[in-house]
Enzyme design. Structure first.
Site, PDB file in Angstrom:
ATOM      1  N   GLY A  54       0.787  -1.224   0.735  1.00 14.57           N
ATOM      2  CA  GLY A  54      -0.037  -0.085   0.289  1.00 14.57           C
ATOM      3  C   GLY A  54       0.876   1.656  -0.372  1.00 14.57           C
ATOM      4  O   GLY A  54       0.474   2.123  -0.864  1.00 14.57           O
ATOM      5  N   CYS A 110       1.065   2.083  12.936  1.00 13.94           N
ATOM      6  CA  CYS A 110       2.439   2.045  11.512  1.00 13.94           C
ATOM      7  C   CYS A 110       3.291   2.685  12.489  1.00 13.94           C
ATOM      8  O   CYS A 110       4.428   2.877  11.821  1.00 13.94           O
ATOM      9  CB  CYS A 110       1.635   3.033  10.176  1.00 13.94           C
ATOM     10  SG  CYS A 110       0.531   2.049   9.518  1.00 13.94           S
TER      11      CYS A 110
HETATM   12  N1  PLP Z   1      -2.513   3.595   3.959  1.00 15.36           N
HETATM   13  C1  PLP Z   1      -3.370   2.904   5.264  1.00 15.36           C
HETATM   14  C2  PLP Z   1      -4.360   3.646   5.250  1.00 15.36           C
HETATM   15  C3  PLP Z   1      -3.058   2.288   5.849  1.00 15.36           C
HETATM   16  O1  PLP Z   1      -3.538   2.229   7.181  1.00 15.36           O
HETATM   17  C4  PLP Z   1      -1.920   1.760   5.487  1.00 15.36           C
HETATM   18  C5  PLP Z   1      -1.245   0.213   6.667  1.00 15.36           C
HETATM   19  O2  PLP Z   1      -1.322   0.364   8.167  1.00 15.36           O
HETATM   20  C6  PLP Z   1      -0.944   1.532   4.268  1.00 15.36           C
HETATM   21  C7  PLP Z   1      -1.110   2.715   3.819  1.00 15.36           C
HETATM   22  C8  PLP Z   1       0.812   0.535   4.150  1.00 15.36           C
HETATM   23  O3  PLP Z   1      -0.215  -0.380   3.691  1.00 15.36           O
HETATM   24  P1  PLP Z   1       1.025  -1.300   3.291  1.00 15.36           P
HETATM   25  O4  PLP Z   1       1.580  -1.687   4.773  1.00 15.36           O
HETATM   26  O5  PLP Z   1       0.634  -2.306   2.357  1.00 15.36           O
HETATM   27  O6  PLP Z   1       2.677  -0.544   3.304  1.00 15.36           O
END
Ligand code: PLP
Length: 385
Positions: free
Chosen positions: A69, A322
């Site tokens: 993402g 995150c």
């Molecule tokens: N965008 C949002 C809203 C998310 O919650 C996250 C992950 O927590 C991401 C992007 C990032 O995705 P990825 O973990 O696949 O890099």
């Protein structure tokens, strides 16, 4: 184990695991190879692409697979600016995921202008401020569909109307909404949309970017000709096949799942509100992804609650998963105007497909007791709040 951190990541659905295992055993071919084993792998990628496109109301040629993402967000933002050298402004919200915030910071370092549109106390974007920020120099509006910490759902349709009128490209990060609420690219009126497999019971390390046909965007990664030259690098074939299977399952059962998960979340919320004095629910009552519950426990450090819950095999998160290892207060909680001492007491509880009523009962037995004991130790006096 009671896993209540589904916004951080979801467990791999056993059916996805089976499909990936089968694929890994049976198909090692490079999908770019022209002989049969390559063609077979390519066909399976196409199948996954079709399932994902159709779930979004898109066509197959509008889906580009990425490594996460995060990559999709970077690709959307930097790719549009690379394609539109005459424009120099990005409009985004103050509560985006770091994948967007840091991409915006990168643009700023390179001389672009970024407007971070404020949100209200529940995380809802200020539409008037957004509209006022649009100018002929605006290249892109990037606003997330649902927030990962609060669950707040943004009015993407209204934002689309503003973007369309101004002829501005619109990107939304739908990582936290996909599978939980309807996500249809035409209904939302977006040009670019980010997905991530591991938030929908698929594998980690696979994402997708929906790119509406005709949208001006340059690749982020250059190399071979994969993904119609929009994302070079031999595809993560097993991951993509797993992603496709995860979305096939979503299409089949997410409507029923979401009703059940919503009921469990309501039960948990009701129980917390009724049994723990002075908790503060963050986020909107309505207009929220129901599986996300965000609470401040005044007088306590969220980490202490998290660790106490973990000793009971109950897993939740503080603020945003995150940025779990960061000392800083969550930028989302700051943006909704929460004082730092409350922000530091905040837990995010996020439910998913594999939670049961028994899980909720256990949490409602353990959590109030943990909070009571910790408050006793910290000599917290609710009357002083
Ligand atoms: N965008 C949002 C809203 C998310 O919650 C996250 C992950 O927590 C991401 C992007 C990032 O995705 P990825 O973990 O696949 O890099």
């Amino acid at each position: 184990m009671i896993y209540l951190d589904n916004n951080a990541t979801t467990p791999l659905d056993p059916r996805v695991c089976d499909r990936m295992t089968w694929f890994l055993k049976e198909h090692f071919g490079n999908p770019s190879s022209l002989y049969p084993i390559g063609r077979d792998a390519k066909e399976l990628l196409t199948e996954a692409r079709e399932v994902i496109a159709s779930a979004l109301g898109a066509s197959r040629s509008e889906i580009v697979f990425t490594g996460s993402g995060t990559e999709s967000d970077n690709f959307a933002i930097r790719g549009v600016f690379d394609a539109l050298p005459d424009k120099n402004e990005l409009i985004t919200s103050a509560i985006e995921h770091p994948a967007v915030i840091e991409s915006a910071a990168y643009l700023e370092k390179n001389g672009k202008r970024v407007t971070y549109v404020p949100v209200d106390a529940t995380g809802y974007i200020d539409l008037e401020a957004l509209e006022a920020a649009v100018s002929p120099r605006t290249a892109l509006i990037s606003v997330m569909h649902a927030n990962n910490e609060l669950g707040t759902i943004q009015p993407i349709k209204e934002i689309s109307r503003i973007a369309r009128e101004a002829g501005v490209i619109l990107h939304t990060d739908a990582v936290q909404s996909f599978g939980k609420i309807p996500v249809d690219v035409d209904e939302l009126g977006v040009d670019l949309l980010t997905l991530s497999a591991h938030k929908v019971y698929g594998p980690k390390g696979v994402g997708a970017l929906y790119i509406r046909k005709g949208t001006r965007i340059q690749p982020l990664i250059y190399g071979g000709h994969q993904e119609r030259q929009m994302r070079s690098g031999t595809e993560n074939t097993a991951g993509i096949v797993g992603f496709g299977e995860a979305v096939r399952i979503l299409v089949e059962q997410s409507a029923a799942d979401n009703i059940r998960i919503g009921e469990l979340a309501a039960q948990l919320k009701h129980g917390i509100d009724a049994s723990i004095p002075k908790v503060r629910f963050n986020g909107p009552e309505d207009g929220r992804v129901k599986s996300t519950l965000n609470y401040a426990f005044p007088g306590l450090e969220a980490e202490a609650i998290l660790l106490a819950l973990a000793t009971k095999d109950i897993y939740v998160s503080t603020g945003s998963a995150c940025s779990e290892d960061s000392e800083e207060v969550s930028h989302v909680l700051s943006a909704i105007g929460m004082p730092p001492q409350f922000a530091r007491s905040t837990l995010r509880i996020s439910l998913g497909r594999f939670n049961t009523e028994g899980d909720i009962e256990t949490v409602l037995r353990e959590l109030p007791e943990i909070v009571r004991k910790l408050r006793e130790i910290s000599a917290y006096d609710p009357e002083l709040d």
